[in-house]
Design an enzyme around this catalytic site. Structure first.
Site, PDB file in Angstrom:
ATOM      1  N   PRO A 119      -6.781   1.285   0.220  1.00  0.00           N
ATOM      2  CG  PRO A 119      -6.472  -0.143   2.025  1.00  0.00           C
ATOM      3  CD  PRO A 119      -6.096   0.059   0.590  1.00  0.00           C
ATOM      4  CG  ASP A 120      -5.067   4.919   5.387  1.00  0.00           C
ATOM      5  OD1 ASP A 120      -5.510   6.056   5.168  1.00  0.00           O
ATOM      6  OD2 ASP A 120      -4.441   4.620   6.407  1.00  0.00           O
ATOM      7  CB  SER A 121      -3.832   6.889  -0.458  1.00  0.00           C
ATOM      8  OG  SER A 121      -2.827   7.661  -1.055  1.00  0.00           O
ATOM      9  CD  GLU A 179      -2.741   1.122   2.469  1.00  0.00           C
ATOM     10  OE1 GLU A 179      -3.603   1.984   2.535  1.00  0.00           O
ATOM     11  OE2 GLU A 179      -2.569   0.269   3.348  1.00  0.00           O
ATOM     12  CE  LYS A 239      -7.007   9.023   4.623  1.00  0.00           C
ATOM     13  NZ  LYS A 239      -6.414   8.583   5.844  1.00  0.00           N
TER      14      LYS A 239
END
Length: 122
Positions: free
Chosen positions: A40-42, A4, A65
């Protein structure tokens, strides 16, 4: 992608390599390349991401996100994201907290299963 990644700091070549390594790994384990770009998480999204993802053989982008803001509600959950070169990718944003809710539910179910197995063995 292989890991990621941050989308704003790495170079385009670095992001392209992440897609290559990720696709290579996925195909070696599952017999076919992946079709979904899951990030999922940037802290931001690279404007070249649609182009890089499509060149890597990915057809869909899935993230959560943008649903985390307590002040700004994102207007759509499904749309086509157009990159700087006009390449488009289909996007779906999962609704707020559903991924975390699912993981909490799965954790609770695994704990219940462990307790049941422990009580059966004693």
């Amino acid at each position: 992608m292989w890991v990621e990644s941050d989308q704003l700091l790495p170079s385009g070549e670095s992001l392209a390599r992440q897609f290559i390594y990720g696709q290579r790994y996925f195909a070696s384990r599952f017999g076919a390349p992946c079709r979904v770009f899951w990030l999922p998480d940037s802290f931001g999204y690279n404007s070249a991401a649609p182009q890089l993802a499509r060149l890597a053989g990915l057809d869909f982008f899935f993230t959560q996100k943008t649903s985390w803001s307590q002040f700004n509600e994102f207007p759509n959950t499904s749309f086509r994201w157009q990159g700087q070169d006009k390449t488009q990718i289909a996007v779906h944003l999962c609704p707020q907290n559903t991924v975390r809710s699912l993981s909490i539910l799965l954790w609770i179910l695994s704990v219940i299963g462990a307790v049941e197995r422990a009580s059966e063995s004693s």
